[in-house]
Design an enzyme around this catalytic site. Structure first.
Site, PDB file in Angstrom:
ATOM      1  CE  LYS A   1     -23.468  -6.494 -26.892  1.00 14.61           C
ATOM      2  NZ  LYS A   1     -23.201  -6.796 -25.495  1.00 14.61           N
TER       3      LYS A   1
ATOM      4  CE  LYS B   1     -20.519  -3.811 -27.563  1.00 21.96           C
ATOM      5  NZ  LYS B   1     -20.560  -4.250 -26.210  1.00 21.96           N
TER       6      LYS B   1
END
Ligand code: PBG
Length: 320
Positions: free
Chosen positions: A194, A246
């Site tokens: 992330k 992500k």
């Protein structure tokens, strides 16, 4: 050699396509806000709203009917309830816990019901953890809060928890807390890679974030790809059932590396800013909206994602 022979008709192209979008690969992220009487549009995400508890139930039913695989819930508490340790995140009557119970009551096991396991939506400073005396996010104190939140979400009926705060050790810590409390069947979708991204911008509006500053001291630095494999190894060792990359489009290379190395299912999260870019350009008439949406979703599948979290999940599933 004439590769073009396989591109001549729509039927031919469909037959030789390596990837097809399918509703069962899509997960709908959804926001539910406490204390509102009507759904509240999110200006920077045209078409997405902060749901009331009631409209969320309806959105969950619509997603299930369209064949969407799952729903990922984010709770937005009343501003006055946020505090330094994120009390609404562990209160059984906190908005996320209430919404989990609502959605489970509505769809049962018909959707995979997931919840965001992070403190940024519930803290008054907007960070993903609790702060130490110097104002830095305290990793291990945060893990203790995540464990408490995990139990609150599991007790409210979540099938899957998504630890998204990028604290070291979060997956293992949450796993042990769940197991000790008898929640062995609750799965963990680890936010493995992330990145500290500018594309989270509209999400800040979606969850009425209080953050001033940024998350660069805990989320990954965009230049670093190799680090994603280190995070993957840690999450797997700690018991992640599924892993995620992500944001999506700017990190397709990372997605490919993680997909090649992962023995567990891999998700990609097409985040708020990616959604906003396509909607904004389409609104101006600069791109073909549906083609652009399908092309981005196909890119995730081609790069190795088994599933995609996308704010377009219900719309796309309904027309596939
Ligand atoms: C953290 C979290 C964020 C998103 C999902 N979970 C925000 C952040 O890390 O800054 C972003 C999702 C999106 O932008 O669509 N709770």
């Amino acid at each position: 050699m004439r590769p073009r022979r396989l591109r001549t008709t729509a039927a031919m192209r469909r037959m030789v396509a390596e990837h097809h979008l399918h509703p069962s690969d899509l997960v709908l992220p959804a926001f539910v806000r406490e204390g509102i009487a009507e759904p509240e549009p999110i200006a920077s995400m045209p078409g997405v709203v902060q749901h009331t508890r009631d409209s969320l139930r309806k959105a969950a039913v619509a997603a299930a009917e369209a064949g969407v695989a799952g729903i990922m819930l984010f709770g937005v508490p009343e501003e006055s309830k946020k505090d330094a340790v994120g009390t609404p995140g562990t209160d059984p009557e906190g908005i996320l816990q209430r919404a989990l119970r609502d959605v489970r009551a509505e769809v049962g096991d018909g959707l995979v019901v997931m919840s965001d396991l992070c403190l940024d939506e519930v803290t008054d400073h907007g960070h993903c953890g609790v702060l130490d005396a110097e104002g830095r996010v305290d990793n291990d104190a945060t893990l203790r809060r995540y464990a408490e939140m995990a139990l609150a979400q599991a007790e409210a009926g979540a099938h899957v928890l998504g630890p998204s705060g990028m604290m070291d050790g979060q997956v293992g810590h949450v796993r042990r807390a769940l197991d000790a409390a008898g929640h062995q069947d609750v799965a963990l979708l680890a936010y493995t890679a992330k990145y500290a991204s500018a594309f989270y911008g509209p999400f800040r509006e979606a969850v009425n974030s209080s953050l001033s500053g940024d998350r660069r001291a805990y989320q990954q630095d965009p230049p670093n790809g190799r680090e994603a494999l280190r995070e993957l190894a840690l999450d797997l060792a700690e018991g992640a059932d599924m892993v995620m990359v992500k944001p999506g489009l700017p990190y397709l290379d990372v997605l490919r590396q993680v997909a090649d190395a992962s023995p567990v299912p891999v998700a990609a999260y097409q985040i708020s800013g990616e959604y906003a870019m396509v909607e904004a350009a389409a609104e101006k008439g600069w791109i073909d909206r549906e083609r652009a949406i399908d092309e981005t979703l196909t890119a995730f599948r081609r790069a190795g994602a088994d599933m995609v979290l996308t704010y377009w999940a219900t719309e796309v599933a309904a027309r596939l």
